[in-house]
Design an enzyme around this catalytic site. Sequence first.
Site, PDB file in Angstrom:
ATOM      1  N   ASN A  52     -15.442  -6.945   3.531  1.00 17.07           N
ATOM      2  CA  ASN A  52     -14.617  -7.766   2.569  1.00 17.07           C
ATOM      3  C   ASN A  52     -15.645  -7.940   1.201  1.00 17.07           C
ATOM      4  OD1 ASN A  52     -12.678  -8.049   3.863  1.00 17.07           O
ATOM      5  ND2 ASN A  52     -12.978 -10.023   4.659  1.00 17.07           N
TER       6      ASN A  52
ATOM      7  N   LYS B 193     -17.920 -11.108   5.281  1.00 12.27           N
ATOM      8  CA  LYS B 193     -18.380  -9.799   6.182  1.00 12.27           C
ATOM      9  C   LYS B 193     -18.467  -8.637   5.259  1.00 12.27           C
ATOM     10  CE  LYS B 193     -13.590  -8.895   7.933  1.00 12.27           C
ATOM     11  NZ  LYS B 193     -12.777  -8.784   8.936  1.00 12.27           N
TER      12      LYS B 193
ATOM     13  N   GLY C  85      -5.807   2.271   0.447  1.00  7.56           N
ATOM     14  CA  GLY C  85      -5.866   1.386   1.420  1.00  7.56           C
ATOM     15  C   GLY C  85      -5.100   1.176   1.979  1.00  7.56           C
ATOM     16  N   LYS C  86      -4.988   0.316   3.221  1.00 12.03           N
ATOM     17  CA  LYS C  86      -4.030   0.196   4.125  1.00 12.03           C
ATOM     18  C   LYS C  86      -4.028  -1.347   4.581  1.00 12.03           C
ATOM     19  CE  LYS C  86      -0.791   1.822   7.865  1.00 12.03           C
ATOM     20  NZ  LYS C  86      -0.684   2.835   8.788  1.00 12.03           N
ATOM     21  N   GLY C  87      -2.922  -2.247   4.710  1.00 12.19           N
ATOM     22  CA  GLY C  87      -3.147  -3.633   5.473  1.00 12.19           C
ATOM     23  C   GLY C  87      -2.142  -3.751   6.445  1.00 12.19           C
TER      24      GLY C  87
ATOM     25  N   LYS D 129      -1.891  -4.311  -4.493  1.00 20.09           N
ATOM     26  CA  LYS D 129      -1.620  -4.385  -2.906  1.00 20.09           C
ATOM     27  C   LYS D 129      -0.127  -4.886  -2.831  1.00 20.09           C
ATOM     28  CE  LYS D 129      -3.401  -8.170  -0.886  1.00 20.09           C
ATOM     29  NZ  LYS D 129      -4.165  -9.142  -0.290  1.00 20.09           N
TER      30      LYS D 129
ATOM     31  N   ASP E  10     -14.001 -15.498   5.897  1.00 20.95           N
ATOM     32  CA  ASP E  10     -14.070 -14.630   6.452  1.00 20.95           C
ATOM     33  C   ASP E  10     -14.905 -13.477   5.539  1.00 20.95           C
ATOM     34  OD1 ASP E  10     -13.165 -12.655   8.436  1.00 20.95           O
ATOM     35  OD2 ASP E  10     -11.429 -11.859   7.398  1.00 20.95           O
TER      36      ASP E  10
ATOM     37  N   VAL F 128      -2.196  -0.444  -0.532  1.00 23.41           N
ATOM     38  CA  VAL F 128      -2.911  -0.592  -1.779  1.00 23.41           C
ATOM     39  C   VAL F 128      -2.971   0.593  -2.620  1.00 23.41           C
ATOM     40  CG1 VAL F 128      -5.201  -1.347  -2.903  1.00 23.41           C
ATOM     41  CG2 VAL F 128      -4.620  -2.116  -0.691  1.00 23.41           C
TER      42      VAL F 128
ATOM     43  N   PHE G 101       0.418  -5.488   6.378  1.00 21.43           N
ATOM     44  CA  PHE G 101       1.850  -5.697   5.746  1.00 21.43           C
ATOM     45  C   PHE G 101       2.423  -4.497   4.907  1.00 21.43           C
ATOM     46  CE2 PHE G 101       0.027  -9.968   6.382  1.00 21.43           C
ATOM     47  CZ  PHE G 101       0.605 -10.266   7.616  1.00 21.43           C
ATOM     48  N   GLY G 102       1.294  -3.790   4.271  1.00 17.38           N
ATOM     49  CA  GLY G 102       1.689  -2.824   3.085  1.00 17.38           C
ATOM     50  C   GLY G 102       0.275  -2.161   3.158  1.00 17.38           C
TER      51      GLY G 102
END
Length: 429
Positions: free
Chosen positions: A150, A147, A29-31, A51, A145, A36, A33-34
């Site tokens: 998430n 949805k 995964g990708k967020g 993460k 949040d 996963v 700030f960084g």
Amino acid sequence: MGALCCRPQPVDFDGEVNLFHFILLRCVGKGAFGKVRMVQHKQTQELYALKYINKAKCVKMKAVANIIQERKLLEEIDHPFVVNMRYAFQDDENCFFVLDLMLGGDLRFHLERSGSLSEDTVRFYVAEIASALAYLHENRITHRDLKPDNILLDASGHAHLTDFNIAVHFSERRLLSGVAGSMAYMAPEILAKRGYTYTIDWWSLGVCAYELLFGRRPFKGRTNTDLTHSITKDHLRFPEDAEKKCSRAALQAVKGFLERDPSRRLGCKSGEGFEELRRHPWFSCIDWTALETKSIPPPFIPDSKKANFDASHELEELLLEDNPLKAKTRKNRDVNTLSVEMRQMEDQFETYDFKKMLRRSYYPHNQQIVSSFTAATSSSGGPIASRPVTPAATEQRLTRITTSEDCSPYTGCEPVQMKNVQYGEKAYS
């Protein structure tokens, strides 16, 4: 003799947890700030999701307080249907969260593949997430949040709530007022700026249930203004073939969640909100005790032979990453030479180890040791296999908004301000 310098350094598992305790596996995964990554604890062999958040990017995006707030809040909670934090630590470049591993994909990923889900499947997911929400609300936490992006599935198909980046504690004595979350799932009281507490999460759960059942959201708008008007004013309408896709009890439950008056909303009745939900005809077939021990077989089991998330992250890590993640010994630095934000992370992003430390609340009105909801462990000493296990699929680009008005009392600082920010974070972020 010269080969001795190339031998790996022994890992001190009795000392504070750090990145040397883990084997780095694939990127999942990708967020903002960084990224996963899947990791394996070298001593216990347990698999987790790591993460990691780049400190410099965090400072640049004015997100330091949010990261610290998320870290402290995650120490407080432990529930079968939450992506729980197991470890937290930092090095000179990054802050790290080690979380329950979810390999079944998020509900956005599965919804986009199938178009819509069966009533039985949706009811099962709604019941599991409702259990998680009730637990959070008992601890005076509102997620803000909720949805499909998430909600992550483990390898067995159980649903788990993730992404506590804008979650906060609430108090009836001082209502929250910040416009925060993903707009399509925001409750009308947020958009109307009337003040709110936990009731907004039940509205968001209703939007999720509607979307999972019918493959589209109940309220639409081409602009934020149009969407705000639709959420606050438009009559709730179901598709013409709604009764062919689900029962009347399902429609009544969705309508109950999407009640604009919070005091009448399903799950929000004063004194017995969650009990009212459990008694609703749509949930009459749910054995809630069995549900919360994960004894009910999920209606859908993710295909373990396929990647239930965007596989491009691994390729990107291999080909494009100019500073790949690796364990590094911390430098002896004078913290007084660091910026205010960097010192704040050094001081307040504290180390956490779920095997050595009791969970506790930092919230001033809830100062206590928090007992874990699930104490069972596997033979290797890690959490039971039914809980850990999902990464994220591609995030649909949604407007996510937060303001500084809801700074959590335990951070002592302003959280990140992002108004009308289009973001493409993955579900672990």
